[in-house]
Motif scaffolding. Structure first.
Motif, mmCIF file in Angstrom:
data_model
loop_
_atom_site.group_PDB
_atom_site.id
_atom_site.type_symbol
_atom_site.label_atom_id
_atom_site.label_comp_id
_atom_site.label_asym_id
_atom_site.label_seq_id
_atom_site.Cartn_x
_atom_site.Cartn_y
_atom_site.Cartn_z
ATOM 1 N N VAL A 1 0.862 -1.180 0.000
ATOM 2 C CA VAL A 1 0.000 0.000 0.000
ATOM 3 C C VAL A 1 0.902 1.234 0.000
ATOM 4 C CG1 VAL A 1 -1.738 1.309 1.265
ATOM 5 C CG2 VAL A 1 -1.850 -1.197 1.210
ATOM 6 N N VAL A 2 0.710 2.120 -0.970
ATOM 7 C CA VAL A 2 1.535 3.319 -1.094
ATOM 8 C C VAL A 2 0.742 4.517 -0.592
ATOM 9 C CG1 VAL A 2 2.833 4.808 -2.642
ATOM 10 C CG2 VAL A 2 2.764 2.339 -3.054
ATOM 11 N N ASN A 3 1.253 5.141 0.467
ATOM 12 C CA ASN A 3 0.620 6.284 1.131
ATOM 13 C C ASN A 3 1.426 7.531 0.754
ATOM 14 O OD1 ASN A 3 0.231 7.155 4.699
ATOM 15 N ND2 ASN A 3 -0.751 8.025 2.899
ATOM 16 N N ALA A 4 1.117 8.091 -0.425
ATOM 17 C CA ALA A 4 1.855 9.249 -0.937
ATOM 18 C C ALA A 4 0.915 10.074 -1.795
ATOM 19 C CB ALA A 4 3.073 8.803 -1.746
ATOM 20 N N GLY A 5 1.230 11.356 -1.921
ATOM 21 C CA GLY A 5 0.388 12.228 -2.727
ATOM 22 C C GLY A 5 0.886 12.407 -4.136
ATOM 23 N N ALA A 6 2.076 11.888 -4.435
ATOM 24 C CA ALA A 6 2.698 12.060 -5.741
ATOM 25 C C ALA A 6 3.448 10.781 -6.088
ATOM 26 C CB ALA A 6 3.653 13.255 -5.703
ATOM 27 N N PRO A 7 3.831 10.613 -7.338
ATOM 28 C CA PRO A 7 4.535 9.391 -7.727
ATOM 29 C C PRO A 7 5.802 9.148 -6.918
ATOM 30 C CG PRO A 7 3.778 10.540 -9.678
ATOM 31 C CD PRO A 7 3.511 11.453 -8.513
ATOM 32 N N VAL A 8 6.029 7.881 -6.615
ATOM 33 C CA VAL A 8 7.277 7.430 -6.003
ATOM 34 C C VAL A 8 7.815 6.285 -6.849
ATOM 35 C CG1 VAL A 8 6.624 8.101 -3.666
ATOM 36 C CG2 VAL A 8 6.095 5.792 -4.467
ATOM 37 N N LEU A 9 9.093 6.052 -6.750
ATOM 38 C CA LEU A 9 9.702 4.940 -7.474
ATOM 39 C C LEU A 9 9.432 3.640 -6.733
ATOM 40 C CD1 LEU A 9 13.119 6.550 -8.454
ATOM 41 C CD2 LEU A 9 10.985 6.487 -9.770
ATOM 42 N N MET A 10 9.134 2.596 -7.472
ATOM 43 C CA MET A 10 8.810 1.295 -6.884
ATOM 44 C C MET A 10 9.658 0.214 -7.560
ATOM 45 S SD MET A 10 4.644 1.714 -6.536
ATOM 46 C CE MET A 10 4.403 2.078 -8.276
ATOM 47 N N PRO A 11 10.938 0.152 -7.247
ATOM 48 C CA PRO A 11 11.822 -0.794 -7.933
ATOM 49 C C PRO A 11 11.452 -2.254 -7.701
ATOM 50 C CG PRO A 11 12.916 0.189 -6.025
ATOM 51 C CD PRO A 11 11.652 0.943 -6.229
ATOM 52 N N TRP A 12 10.592 -2.504 -6.730
ATOM 53 C CA TRP A 12 10.162 -3.858 -6.382
ATOM 54 C C TRP A 12 8.781 -4.194 -6.947
ATOM 55 C CZ3 TRP A 12 5.980 -1.711 -4.485
ATOM 56 C CH2 TRP A 12 6.095 -0.478 -3.821
ATOM 57 N N ARG A 13 8.221 -3.346 -7.785
ATOM 58 C CA ARG A 13 6.806 -3.471 -8.138
ATOM 59 C C ARG A 13 6.470 -4.806 -8.804
ATOM 60 N NH1 ARG A 13 5.536 -1.889 -13.498
ATOM 61 N NH2 ARG A 13 7.338 -1.123 -14.683
ATOM 62 N N GLU A 14 7.427 -5.399 -9.536
ATOM 63 C CA GLU A 14 7.148 -6.680 -10.168
ATOM 64 C C GLU A 14 7.525 -7.862 -9.289
ATOM 65 O OE1 GLU A 14 8.868 -6.684 -14.046
ATOM 66 O OE2 GLU A 14 7.470 -5.178 -14.811
#
Length: 864
Positions: free
Chosen positions: A646-659
């Motif tokens: 769960v990403v708790n942010a108001g703007a894009p963040v990098l998610m190098p683990w997303r896959e």
């Protein structure tokens, strides 16, 4: 469901401003003229500046003719009122980017209605919202306070919120006009953009709102555009805003944004805030008497301020735009906040994680399926991450409010799961580099004591935590001019033994005492010349304290008030006593979270940004998650294949683990009820029906637009022209992590047909439809769902942009028709050679789909 299903098109709630054709409008205008005729020059000029931080007036007696006190309040995500303190709580809505993720004008209008209700409760007549600047780049620190990267989506949602606010009798204030799309040097930066870029992108949301929703107030930005500061911009304020678009409301400065008496008059700035010391007042009276400003120019400014006062009901004898008997029915604030938060959740990824049943069908990671409720596989959920227990409900700065209660995902999930389902929790490493304010849960009992210049006590107030923040007014009505120092006093009873950390955060002189020790006695210097940044994002110093569990220690933090805080630019006090318990190593905390995940049926990791990176006054220097949150995610995912992030942010963040994880869910800054909304979404009681309002990058180097800082000459060139967001990604031929408009939901949708009916364009209305489009979609999944039908348009073979959108809902197996209107503006481009709007050459390609990159239906058609 049939075609009568809920279908929120992108123009519906904002087609008719509140006042349009109202008989009382003429009576109101007559009263304004009568009052204006009775004012002498000082009386007119008095209307043009704040009386204090948040209000204009009251002006009694014959020279003011019954102008009451007109109160303004910050309010993009909640109405704070005149006090900036937890002791005066407000309903906290999801941040504007979350509202943008709903793609739902009906939801935005409801948010506006609730903001109006909150404003009336707090005695405010105007709310400084919506923020309709664009997501030019995610490096903007205030990205969370704007809706989207696309001007069409931004304008439609902003107009809906304005309509809701003003239906509630409260003036909306679209801001910051214009091109205030970053925070670095925002007072002095000169944005350089060509006419096409300004017209098609940055001016477009403001034009849409002015023409379709009729705002009563609008805020000029701090920055300059092409060499002229916006509070003095004759071309954009008078010729474009008022002359071309027909804006009849008042134009207010951003706070301290009015800098020149003659320049602001020429630029049509009606109201300089805050007051009473502004560029108007005695300076403007003198300029008129010396013949440098014609009194007719002052009349024009005063007339618009009087009209604002009349519309909101603070001008005697003038009927308000919305009579008390016509106010909307009361809304349940927490329920609205909860519904908006759930609607805004965007499911980015949702992969199958294991066999289910004899057929071996693989089920998606979400929604979670507790054994006792659904007969599923989940008996134990391992939750980790600081944001699960202490979520960020909103961004920092003018949108910040203090809700009475904030629900956390952890407590909400525990409350919602069946009794036989266990929810464990490990905090993981703390991503904050600064300490959070000390709280009662940490063992602190604190009181703020105000002392005068002669050291006499002027008042005291119990503190909910170690954050002392007053702006514009002080507790008990203590005058700022009388304030010499503030001390935070109380006791600290540790809950554990060891080396604790205390911190001082603020600007000015501080003395920190704990027990028998003086931990600090020195000056903290501001890190920025921006006074708002010094208030919102001041420096911090940290100190160590050895203490035993259960042993009370006296604590005292003394703050000598700096000169700027006493009646200076803002009149503000802001400092904190921070605290952190004895530390456990970050690696140990990560390993604990991974072990808990390995023993559970699924894992939920809550990550996000901190108040150091997403706040007013400071741009971001990285899109990476702070601290070791990436390491936490990877360790938990390695331990449990059914890991949900769960990403708790108001703007894009990098998610190098997303896959590497099974599911990724965005909850944005979800407001006070975000924990409850998130729990409902995780467990399938609510649909994650949100769609991305901005494109998310896979790597920072891929971003097509990154610059937020001006060059050495103070200029910030918008060299990318009209290509930002998905337009820029397409032009660069790059592939982001997730495209504008993306979102999965919990069901599947088939796009069955698209029918287009060409309309004769309205000659004078850029938002009159040139085509009506009906897109039929079918819910081919096994549960009810919500779909956002998106229509992109452009000449065949050329770049396409969003032209229209609609939200539809349907039961499993049912079809529904989304009805969309393509405005004339969608098939026009700005031609500086005319100058003016000209038709784009056809044929036009109509592309309907689920995101800017997921197109399902295409048709080519000539348009008039």
């Amino acid at each position: 469901m049939d075609d009568s299903s809920r279908n929120s098109a992108d123009r519906g709630p904002v087609a008719h401003p509140v006042e349009g054709g109202c008989p009382a409008a003429g009576e109101r205008a007559d009263r304004v003229e009568a009052v204006l005729a009775g004012l002498d020059l000082p009386g007119k000029v008095a209307l043009l500046a704040g009386t204090d931080m948040w209000s204009v007036g009251p002006y009694g007696g014959p020279s003011a003719a019954g102008f009451g006190r007109l109160v303004l309040s910050d309010g993009p995500a909640g109405v704070r009122g005149e006090s900036w303190t937890p002791e005066d709580p407000s309903t906290a809505l999801p941040c504007p980017t979350a509202i943008g993720a709903t793609w739902d004008t009906a939801a935005a209008r409801t948010a506006g209605l609730l903001l109006a209700q909150e404003a009336r409760r707090k005695g405010a007549h105007a709310v400084l919202a919506p923020t309709v600047n664009l997501h030019r780049t995610p490096y903007s620190g205030r990205h969370f306070e704007a809706y989207a990267e696309d001007p069409r989506l931004t304008g439609a949602l902003g107009a809906a919120l304005v309509a809701g606010l003003q239906e509630g009798g409260v003036a909306a204030t679209p801001k910051h006009y214009v091109a205030n799309d970053a925070e670095t040097d925002r007072y002095t930066v000169d944005v350089r953009a060509d006419a096409r870029t300004l017209r098609e992108l940055y001016l477009e949301p403001f034009e849409h709102i002015v023409r379709t929703a009729g705002p009563w107030l609008l805020m000029a930005a701090y920055n300059s555009v092409n060499g002229v500061t916006m509070s003095e911009h004759d071309v954009l304020n008078n010729q474009v805003l008022r002359g071309e678009w027909g804006f009849d409301g008042a134009l207010v400065s951003d706070w301290t944004g009015a800098r020149s008496t003659l320049g602001c008059v020429r630029g049509g700035l009606d109201l300089a805030m805050p007051g009473p010391d502004t560029v108007y007042g005695e300076h403007l009276v003198a300029a008129v008497r010396r013949g440098r400003v014609p009194e007719e120019a002052v009349d024009a400014l005063a007339r618009r301020v009087l009209l604002l006062a009349a519309r909101v009901g603070v001008l005697d004898g003038a009927p308000p735009a919305v009579p008390p008997a016509a106010l909307p029915a009361a809304l349940d604030g927490p329920a609205v906040a909860r519904d908006l938060a759930a609607r805004s959740c965007v499911l980015l990824r949702n992969e199958p994680t294991g066999p289910d049943g004899a057929a071996g069908a693989r089920t998606a990671a979400l929604p979670l399926d507790p054994v006792e409720r659904t007969g599923g596989s989940v008996r134990r959920i391992a939750v980790s991450g600081l944001h699960a227990r202490a979520p960020r409900f909103g961004g920092g700065g003018s949108s910040q409010v203090f809700p009475e209660r904030v629900s956390s995902p952890l407590e909400a999930l525990r409350a919602l799961v069946p009794s036989g389902t266990e929810v464990s929790y490990e905090p993981g490493p703390d991503p904050r580099s600064r300490l959070a304010p000390a709280t009662g849960d940490d063992g602190f009992r604190l009181t703020a004591v105000l002392h005068g210049l002669d050291d006499a006590e002027l008042g005291r107030v119990a503190q909910r935590d170690g954050s002392v923040r007053w702006m514009g007014s002080l507790p008990g009505g203590v005058p700022f001019a009388d304030l010499g120092r503030v001390e935070l006093v109380g006791t600290f009873t540790p809950t554990g033994s060891g080396t604790h950390r205390l911190a001082v955060r603020g600007v000015g002189h501080f003395r920190l005492e704990a027990g028998e020790r003086v931990l600090y006695d020195a000056e903290l210097q501001a890190e920025s010349e921006d006074p708002a940044a010094a208030f919102l994002n001041p420096p911090q110093r940290t100190f160590l304290l050895d203490a035993e569990a259960g042993t009370p220690l006296p604590v005292r933090l003394l703050h000598t008030v700096p000169a700027y805080g006493v009646g200076g630019l803002f009149g503000l006090i802001s400092f904190e006593l921070g605290y952190a318990a004895p530390a456990v190593s970050e690696q140990v905390l990560i390993e604990r979270a991974a072990r808990a995940a390995a023993e559970a049926d699924c894992a939920v990791v809550c990550v996000g940004t901190t108040d150091e990176s997403e706040t007013e006054g400071v741009d971001r220097d990285t899109l990476a998650l702070p601290g070791r949150q990436d390491d936490l995610v990877r360790s938990v995912a390695a331990a449990n294949p059914r890991t949900v992030v769960v990403v708790n942010a108001g703007a894009p963040v990098l998610m190098p683990w997303r896959e590497e994880v099974a599911a990724v869910l965005l909850c944005w800054f979800p407001g006070e009820a975000g924990g409850e909304a998130l729990a409902e979404v995780l467990l399938g009681a609510a649909e994650p029906g949100g769609r991305l309002p901005t494109t998310w990058p896979d790597a920072a180097d891929d971003l097509p637009v990154r610059q937020v800082a001006p060059d050495g000459d103070g200029r910030l060139p918008y060299a990318e022209g009209p290509r930002i967001g998905y337009r820029a990604w397409r032009a660069a031929g790059a592939e982001p992590a997730y495209w504008f408009g993306h979102g999965l939901g919990y069901t599947r949708w088939e796009y069955e047909s698209m029918n287009i009916t060409v309309q004769a364009p309205g000659a004078d209305d850029p938002y009159a439809p040139v085509a009506r489009v009906a897109v039929r979609v079918r819910n081919s999944g096994h549960r009810p769902g919500r779909e956002v039908v998106q229509l992109y348009l452009g000449p065949e073979g050329a770049e396409r942009s969003l032209a229209a959108f609609a939200v539809v809902e349907a039961a499993a197996g049912d079809s529904v028709q989304a009805r969309l209107e393509v405005p004339q503006r969608a098939v026009r481009t700005w031609d500086d050679a005319l100058p003016g709007w000209r038709p784009c050459p056809g044929p036009h390609r109509f592309a309907a789909g689920r995101s800017a990159a997921d197109i399902r239906l295409v048709a080519d058609l000539e348009l008039p």
